[in-house]
Design a protein around this motif. Sequence first.
Motif, mmCIF file in Angstrom:
data_model
loop_
_atom_site.group_PDB
_atom_site.id
_atom_site.type_symbol
_atom_site.label_atom_id
_atom_site.label_comp_id
_atom_site.label_asym_id
_atom_site.label_seq_id
_atom_site.Cartn_x
_atom_site.Cartn_y
_atom_site.Cartn_z
ATOM 1 N N GLU A 119 47.690 -9.311 47.279
ATOM 2 C CA GLU A 119 48.115 -8.173 47.203
ATOM 3 C C GLU A 119 49.076 -7.705 45.836
ATOM 4 N N ARG A 172 52.186 -6.483 43.716
ATOM 5 C CA ARG A 172 53.423 -6.195 44.233
ATOM 6 C C ARG A 172 54.157 -5.189 42.763
ATOM 7 N N ARG A 173 55.179 -4.599 43.498
ATOM 8 C CA ARG A 173 55.699 -3.694 42.426
ATOM 9 C C ARG A 173 56.238 -4.450 41.224
ATOM 10 N N THR A 174 56.441 -3.846 39.891
ATOM 11 C CA THR A 174 56.947 -4.423 38.890
ATOM 12 C C THR A 174 58.552 -4.454 39.112
ATOM 13 N N LEU A 229 62.012 -5.033 42.366
ATOM 14 C CA LEU A 229 61.286 -4.684 43.424
ATOM 15 C C LEU A 229 60.139 -5.412 43.970
ATOM 16 N N GLY A 230 59.509 -6.111 43.032
ATOM 17 C CA GLY A 230 58.345 -6.974 43.170
ATOM 18 C C GLY A 230 58.770 -8.269 43.383
ATOM 19 N N ARG A 263 60.112 -8.277 46.728
ATOM 20 C CA ARG A 263 58.627 -8.514 47.293
ATOM 21 C C ARG A 263 57.903 -7.389 47.654
ATOM 22 N N LEU A 264 58.192 -6.202 47.180
ATOM 23 C CA LEU A 264 57.714 -4.981 47.844
ATOM 24 C C LEU A 264 56.101 -4.786 47.396
ATOM 25 N N LEU A 265 55.350 -3.982 48.071
ATOM 26 C CA LEU A 265 54.044 -4.170 47.574
ATOM 27 C C LEU A 265 53.876 -2.609 46.765
ATOM 28 N N ASP A 266 52.858 -2.700 45.859
ATOM 29 C CA ASP A 266 52.505 -1.436 45.180
ATOM 30 C C ASP A 266 51.389 -0.811 46.107
ATOM 31 N N ARG A 267 51.798 0.016 47.112
ATOM 32 C CA ARG A 267 50.649 0.435 47.781
ATOM 33 C C ARG A 267 49.630 1.385 47.011
ATOM 34 N N ALA A 320 48.874 1.628 43.892
ATOM 35 C CA ALA A 320 47.946 0.909 43.106
ATOM 36 C C ALA A 320 46.784 0.143 43.759
#
Length: 264
Positions: free
Chosen positions: A106, A108-110, A113-114, A118-122, A124
């Motif tokens: 996966e 992750r956001r930069t 947040l990532g 650990r939020l995903l960059d959905r 991208a």
Amino acid sequence: MTAPALQARGLVKRYGRVTAIDGADFDLLPGEVLAVVGDNGAGKSSLIKALSGALVPDEGTVLLDGVETHFHSPLDARHAGIETVHQTLALAPAMDIATNLFLGREIRRTGPLGSVLRLLDRGAMRQQAQEQLDALGIETVQHIGQLVETLSGGQRQAVAVARAAMFGRKMVIMDEPTAALGVKESGQVLDLIRRIRDRGLPVVLISHDMPQVFEIADRIHVHRLGRRAAVVRPADATMSQVVSLMTGALRPGDPDAPPNLVDT
């Protein structure tokens, strides 16, 4: 002769008194589709598991681009650039296509947040997933956010193949990719395999479907009794000859045998 992308020599795997791999050799050339065929119990699955890290052989060597390599798990093989599409496909039905393509990888956001949340960059992941499907010419999927459980068998197979092509830097191994598909869907998967080969990525195809093997393979590896019996070109052999090599009714060097491309 072109140097093999993946080579194995003298692989042996025993389970007590049962020998699953008996001094097997293997050669996959760059940019080819190599079909691996053999009767039930010939040791095809064990050979492929040894090449993809799912099985550690007792003896023998595996060379990747000429360098001796030791895989202790499928993750080792993946890190080396070898992707495998199993019959089970290993897809998450309740997740969408993009998430399945990046499963275990996966994005992750930069920033915090990532790294912290650990939020995903959905966004991208969906963009890159769509680019991969477009590059492979997969047009049967309506929307990249579609749940896998809503897809047909052929569409699910396409997602699994696309994921392997996306991350397979060295090669892709496919185990019976058309076994549960109809004629039209099987043809679509074969087209995908051609596109992967045309991108320069070699493909190992394990199949019982002889017409498909002769349609798509550049060479055919015949496996029998735990080892390589012969390697032939479809243009030089008939289906009947290959089946005879599989069963032992015909042996390399027999007057009626097709030209064998390797020493056995």
